[in-house]
Design a protein around this motif. Structure first.
Motif, PDB file in Angstrom:
ATOM      1  N   ILE A 117       0.795  -1.353  -0.076  1.00  0.00           N
ATOM      2  CA  ILE A 117       0.084   0.068  -0.039  1.00  0.00           C
ATOM      3  C   ILE A 117       0.926   1.117   0.019  1.00  0.00           C
ATOM      4  CG2 ILE A 117      -0.324   0.332   2.613  1.00  0.00           C
ATOM      5  CD1 ILE A 117      -3.062   0.494  -0.321  1.00  0.00           C
ATOM      6  N   ASN A 118       2.012   1.313   0.738  1.00  0.00           N
ATOM      7  CA  ASN A 118       2.888   2.493   0.584  1.00  0.00           C
ATOM      8  C   ASN A 118       3.564   2.633  -0.610  1.00  0.00           C
ATOM      9  OD1 ASN A 118       2.476   3.358   3.275  1.00  0.00           O
ATOM     10  ND2 ASN A 118       4.020   1.852   4.338  1.00  0.00           N
ATOM     11  N   THR A 119       3.848   1.651  -1.297  1.00  0.00           N
ATOM     12  CA  THR A 119       4.538   1.806  -2.390  1.00  0.00           C
ATOM     13  C   THR A 119       3.642   2.327  -3.559  1.00  0.00           C
ATOM     14  OG1 THR A 119       6.048  -0.285  -1.976  1.00  0.00           O
ATOM     15  CG2 THR A 119       6.090   0.626  -4.120  1.00  0.00           C
ATOM     16  N   VAL A 120       2.363   1.529  -3.746  1.00  0.00           N
ATOM     17  CA  VAL A 120       1.153   1.910  -4.802  1.00  0.00           C
ATOM     18  C   VAL A 120       0.868   3.464  -4.295  1.00  0.00           C
ATOM     19  CG1 VAL A 120      -1.128   1.774  -5.449  1.00  0.00           C
ATOM     20  CG2 VAL A 120       0.414  -0.271  -5.001  1.00  0.00           C
ATOM     21  N   ALA A 121       0.689   3.694  -3.082  1.00  0.00           N
ATOM     22  CA  ALA A 121       0.512   5.202  -2.853  1.00  0.00           C
ATOM     23  C   ALA A 121       1.568   6.269  -3.355  1.00  0.00           C
ATOM     24  CB  ALA A 121       0.047   5.249  -1.090  1.00  0.00           C
ATOM     25  N   ASP A 122       2.805   5.868  -2.764  1.00  0.00           N
ATOM     26  CA  ASP A 122       4.029   6.720  -3.302  1.00  0.00           C
ATOM     27  C   ASP A 122       4.024   6.879  -4.981  1.00  0.00           C
ATOM     28  OD1 ASP A 122       4.465   7.183  -0.810  1.00  0.00           O
ATOM     29  OD2 ASP A 122       6.148   5.572  -0.795  1.00  0.00           O
ATOM     30  N   ASP A 123       3.737   5.747  -5.530  1.00  0.00           N
ATOM     31  CA  ASP A 123       3.733   5.762  -6.875  1.00  0.00           C
ATOM     32  C   ASP A 123       2.727   6.757  -7.628  1.00  0.00           C
ATOM     33  OD1 ASP A 123       5.945   4.172  -7.320  1.00  0.00           O
ATOM     34  OD2 ASP A 123       4.806   2.400  -8.011  1.00  0.00           O
ATOM     35  N   ALA A 124       1.374   6.573  -6.992  1.00  0.00           N
ATOM     36  CA  ALA A 124       0.342   7.355  -7.317  1.00  0.00           C
ATOM     37  C   ALA A 124       0.891   8.937  -7.203  1.00  0.00           C
ATOM     38  CB  ALA A 124      -0.857   7.270  -6.611  1.00  0.00           C
ATOM     39  N   LYS A 125       1.320   9.215  -6.196  1.00  0.00           N
ATOM     40  CA  LYS A 125       1.918  10.505  -6.145  1.00  0.00           C
ATOM     41  C   LYS A 125       2.869  11.096  -6.912  1.00  0.00           C
ATOM     42  CE  LYS A 125       2.301  12.037  -1.616  1.00  0.00           C
ATOM     43  NZ  LYS A 125       2.705  12.142  -0.291  1.00  0.00           N
ATOM     44  N   ILE A 126       3.901  10.126  -7.298  1.00  0.00           N
ATOM     45  CA  ILE A 126       4.879  10.321  -8.489  1.00  0.00           C
ATOM     46  C   ILE A 126       4.121  10.595  -9.695  1.00  0.00           C
ATOM     47  CG2 ILE A 126       6.621   9.260  -9.846  1.00  0.00           C
ATOM     48  CD1 ILE A 126       7.717   7.860  -7.114  1.00  0.00           C
ATOM     49  N   LEU A 127       3.165   9.717  -9.951  1.00  0.00           N
ATOM     50  CA  LEU A 127       2.445  10.097 -11.316  1.00  0.00           C
ATOM     51  C   LEU A 127       1.729  11.082 -11.327  1.00  0.00           C
ATOM     52  CD1 LEU A 127       1.494   6.313 -12.095  1.00  0.00           C
ATOM     53  CD2 LEU A 127       3.122   7.719 -13.407  1.00  0.00           C
ATOM     54  N   LEU A 128       0.993  11.297 -10.216  1.00  0.00           N
ATOM     55  CA  LEU A 128       0.343  13.004 -10.187  1.00  0.00           C
ATOM     56  C   LEU A 128       1.336  13.953 -10.322  1.00  0.00           C
ATOM     57  CD1 LEU A 128      -2.313  14.305  -9.605  1.00  0.00           C
ATOM     58  CD2 LEU A 128      -1.669  14.305  -7.130  1.00  0.00           C
ATOM     59  N   HIS A 129       2.346  14.028  -9.647  1.00  0.00           N
ATOM     60  CA  HIS A 129       3.513  15.153  -9.985  1.00  0.00           C
ATOM     61  C   HIS A 129       3.683  15.117 -11.314  1.00  0.00           C
ATOM     62  CE1 HIS A 129       6.628  17.858  -8.733  1.00  0.00           C
ATOM     63  NE2 HIS A 129       7.442  17.044  -9.618  1.00  0.00           N
ATOM     64  N   LYS A 130       3.978  14.199 -11.802  1.00  0.00           N
ATOM     65  CA  LYS A 130       4.417  14.107 -13.482  1.00  0.00           C
ATOM     66  C   LYS A 130       3.419  14.607 -14.311  1.00  0.00           C
ATOM     67  CE  LYS A 130       8.431  10.886 -13.714  1.00  0.00           C
ATOM     68  NZ  LYS A 130       9.405  12.242 -14.021  1.00  0.00           N
ATOM     69  N   THR A 131       2.166  14.402 -14.002  1.00  0.00           N
ATOM     70  CA  THR A 131       0.865  14.603 -14.739  1.00  0.00           C
ATOM     71  C   THR A 131       0.774  16.078 -14.580  1.00  0.00           C
ATOM     72  OG1 THR A 131      -0.167  12.642 -14.447  1.00  0.00           O
ATOM     73  CG2 THR A 131      -1.241  14.356 -15.342  1.00  0.00           C
ATOM     74  N   LEU A 132       0.756  16.464 -13.562  1.00  0.00           N
ATOM     75  CA  LEU A 132       0.652  18.060 -13.220  1.00  0.00           C
ATOM     76  C   LEU A 132       1.914  18.908 -13.787  1.00  0.00           C
ATOM     77  CD1 LEU A 132      -0.335  18.129  -9.619  1.00  0.00           C
ATOM     78  CD2 LEU A 132      -1.814  18.526 -11.645  1.00  0.00           C
ATOM     79  N   GLU A 133       2.912  18.290 -13.969  1.00  0.00           N
ATOM     80  CA  GLU A 133       4.347  19.141 -14.391  1.00  0.00           C
ATOM     81  C   GLU A 133       4.082  19.007 -16.050  1.00  0.00           C
ATOM     82  OE1 GLU A 133       8.694  18.745 -13.027  1.00  0.00           O
ATOM     83  OE2 GLU A 133       8.111  16.858 -13.948  1.00  0.00           O
ATOM     84  N   ILE A 134       3.729  18.027 -16.700  1.00  0.00           N
ATOM     85  CA  ILE A 134       3.524  17.950 -17.823  1.00  0.00           C
ATOM     86  C   ILE A 134       2.442  18.714 -18.534  1.00  0.00           C
ATOM     87  CG2 ILE A 134       3.008  16.455 -20.006  1.00  0.00           C
ATOM     88  CD1 ILE A 134       4.703  14.260 -18.553  1.00  0.00           C
ATOM     89  N   LEU A 135       1.356  18.645 -17.854  1.00  0.00           N
ATOM     90  CA  LEU A 135       0.321  19.547 -18.292  1.00  0.00           C
ATOM     91  C   LEU A 135       0.658  21.003 -18.081  1.00  0.00           C
ATOM     92  CD1 LEU A 135      -2.672  17.328 -16.684  1.00  0.00           C
ATOM     93  CD2 LEU A 135      -1.960  17.571 -18.974  1.00  0.00           C
ATOM     94  N   SER A 136       1.261  21.462 -16.968  1.00  0.00           N
ATOM     95  CA  SER A 136       1.535  22.812 -16.855  1.00  0.00           C
ATOM     96  C   SER A 136       2.265  23.296 -17.844  1.00  0.00           C
ATOM     97  CB  SER A 136       1.992  22.880 -15.450  1.00  0.00           C
ATOM     98  OG  SER A 136       3.420  22.566 -15.454  1.00  0.00           O
ATOM     99  N   HIS A 137       3.354  22.381 -18.396  1.00  0.00           N
ATOM    100  CA  HIS A 137       4.266  22.845 -19.460  1.00  0.00           C
ATOM    101  C   HIS A 137       3.539  22.968 -20.780  1.00  0.00           C
ATOM    102  CE1 HIS A 137       7.793  22.937 -17.088  1.00  0.00           C
ATOM    103  NE2 HIS A 137       7.886  21.711 -17.007  1.00  0.00           N
ATOM    104  N   ARG A 138       2.478  22.260 -20.928  1.00  0.00           N
ATOM    105  CA  ARG A 138       1.641  22.405 -22.201  1.00  0.00           C
ATOM    106  C   ARG A 138       0.657  23.502 -22.267  1.00  0.00           C
ATOM    107  NH1 ARG A 138      -0.288  16.202 -22.575  1.00  0.00           N
ATOM    108  NH2 ARG A 138       1.686  15.120 -22.939  1.00  0.00           N
ATOM    109  N   ARG A 139       0.338  24.167 -21.158  1.00  0.00           N
ATOM    110  CA  ARG A 139      -0.522  25.286 -20.814  1.00  0.00           C
ATOM    111  C   ARG A 139       0.221  26.689 -21.555  1.00  0.00           C
ATOM    112  NH1 ARG A 139      -2.914  23.797 -15.172  1.00  0.00           N
ATOM    113  NH2 ARG A 139      -4.312  22.248 -16.046  1.00  0.00           N
TER     114      ARG A 139
END
Length: 419
Positions: A397-419
């Motif tokens: 559960i800790n690893t899955v949650a940490d990965d979810a946060k990593i993917l959220l961070h990358k998603t927000l980062e990439i989307l912000s660059h596209r705007r």
């Protein structure tokens, strides 16, 4: 190492365990609360005090079954164009183009309520209720018409000013003993328009406060004292007041319905991910305590061996809850313009064998076994397997949650660059 669990298994002073139970349990739950009602915590504590382990297991099982099987019905009220459908879709984790999503941008012509089931959690239903903006609107008749007793709580949505009808409806919802929340949508549009029209003097926090103050004054003037208002954007749920709305709903829901609501929260904010992580860690601990109580004499009765397919199935379930199942990962890869292999390169939870072969899991399990053996003697393999599985599930559960946060961070980062 979980000292409470070790003390429980070695059969230490149950009077002391009873004293330590509630303080230890409160360290496991998130700030929105746990999934066991206070009266059941008291019952478990009393059973521990008298060493009635079967009662301990039964109360935990009763609480977990109630949490896992609880239906949740959410009523969403608002006029066409207020963002009602987008809000429902966001909570269901769907875009407006996906199959089964609520229609967006369609003129409201019906007075019928429309149910939208959550795609992953069929016991959760969002009800799109007809708006209140008709000349002949009567709150009591409206609530009877939509069968108010069906819903766990009401969300009243507006994209501008809340109306007198909204206020009247809120008063009547309060009278029947139900909870309601005012949600002001399209806040991102307001900020954009304000910045465009006043680029020199624009200040985000000041504009948000003005919107909040206007909503408060508006509702107070039409008869709603101290209204609870949440400012949201249906396209940026991690921003504005949505995390506070999640936390408020979790706190105010009946205890047995908190778990299902936490599960459905989309991974659109770090707060949501952390809340979900806390609920699962609590459940893992409660499951372990229940198994310990049931199989206290003898242990073999409930401690199964380390079955790899069963553990992989458990990991897959956690991945699904956090949006890291195979289908979701493919969708994330497309959204980020990456390959699935690239995503696997910076995540850990997608490699089952890597997690299973983690030496630290066996080391933690052995320390607990040594604690047990120092009191009871021998080296029962069942105790080792029990703790190995317990710590492995926490690792999952800790690893899955940490990965979810990593993917959220990358998603927000990439989307912000596209705007």
């Amino acid at each position: 190492m979980d000292k409470f669990m070790c003390d429980f298994l070695v059969g230490k002073n149950f009077q002391q365990l009873a004293i330590n139970f509630i303080p230890h349990y409160t360290t496991l739950v998130n700030k929105a609360g746990g999934i066991i009602a206070s009266e059941n915590l008291d019952r478990i504590q009393a059973a521990l005090k008298e060493a009635k382990l079967k009662d301990v297991a039964d109360i935990i099982e009763e609480s977990l079954v109630a949490a896992e099987n609880a239906p949740l019905d959410v009523a969403v009220i608002g006029e066409s164009g207020t963002g009602k459908s987008s809000f429902i879709n966001a909570l269901r984790g769907l875009s407006y183009e996906e199959e089964g999503s609520a229609s967006v941008g369609v003129v409201e012509t019906t007075m019928k309520k429309t149910p939208y089931q959550h795609p992953k959690y069929p016991k959760v239903t969002f009800w799109d209720l007809p708006g209140t903006g008709t000349p002949n609107f009567h709150p009591h008749e409206y609530l009877e018409m939509v069968e108010f007793a069906t819903y766990d709580f009401f969300i009243i949505i507006s994209s501008s000013r809340f109306s007198l009808n909204d206020a009247l409806l809120a008063q009547n919802i309060k009278e029947i003993g139900k909870k309601f929340y005012f949600v002001r949508t399209k806040v991102d549009n307001d900020l954009y328009n304000e910045e465009k029209s006043k680029p020199m003097s624009f200040k985000r926090e000041r504009v948000l406060q003005q919107i909040r103050d206007n909503c408060l004054a508006n509702l107070s003037n039409i008869g709603v004292p101290e209204p609870c208002i949440f400012l949201v954007s249906n396209f940026d749920l991690d921003d504005f007041d949505f995390p506070r709305l999640e936390e408020t709903l979790l706190k105010e829901l009946p205890v047995h319905k908190r778990h299902i609501f936490a599960l459905l929260l989309p991974n659109l904010s770090y707060t949501s991910i952390e809340m979900k992580r806390a609920f699962f860690k609590e459940k893992i601990w409660l499951d372990a305590l229940k198994s310990s109580a049931l199989s206290f004499i003898p242990f073999m009765a409930c401690f199964n061996g380390f079955d790899f397919p069963q553990q992989e199935k458990c990991l897959n379930l956690y991945q699904s809850h956090f949006g890291l199942d195979e289908k979701s990962v493919k969708g994330i890869a497309e959204k980020l313009d990456m390959s699935v292999e690239e995503i696997k390169s910076f995540t850990k939870s997608l490699d089952f064998w890597l997690l299973v072969k983690d030496d630290s899991i066996a080391e933690k399990a052995m320390k607990c076994v040594e604690c047990y053996c120092s009191v009871n003697g021998g080296l029962p393999s069942t105790i080792f397997q029990f703790f190995k599985i317990y710590f492995l599930h926490l690792k999952f559960i800790n690893t899955v949650a940490d990965d979810a946060k990593i993917l959220l961070h990358k998603t927000l980062e990439i989307l912000s660059h596209r705007r």
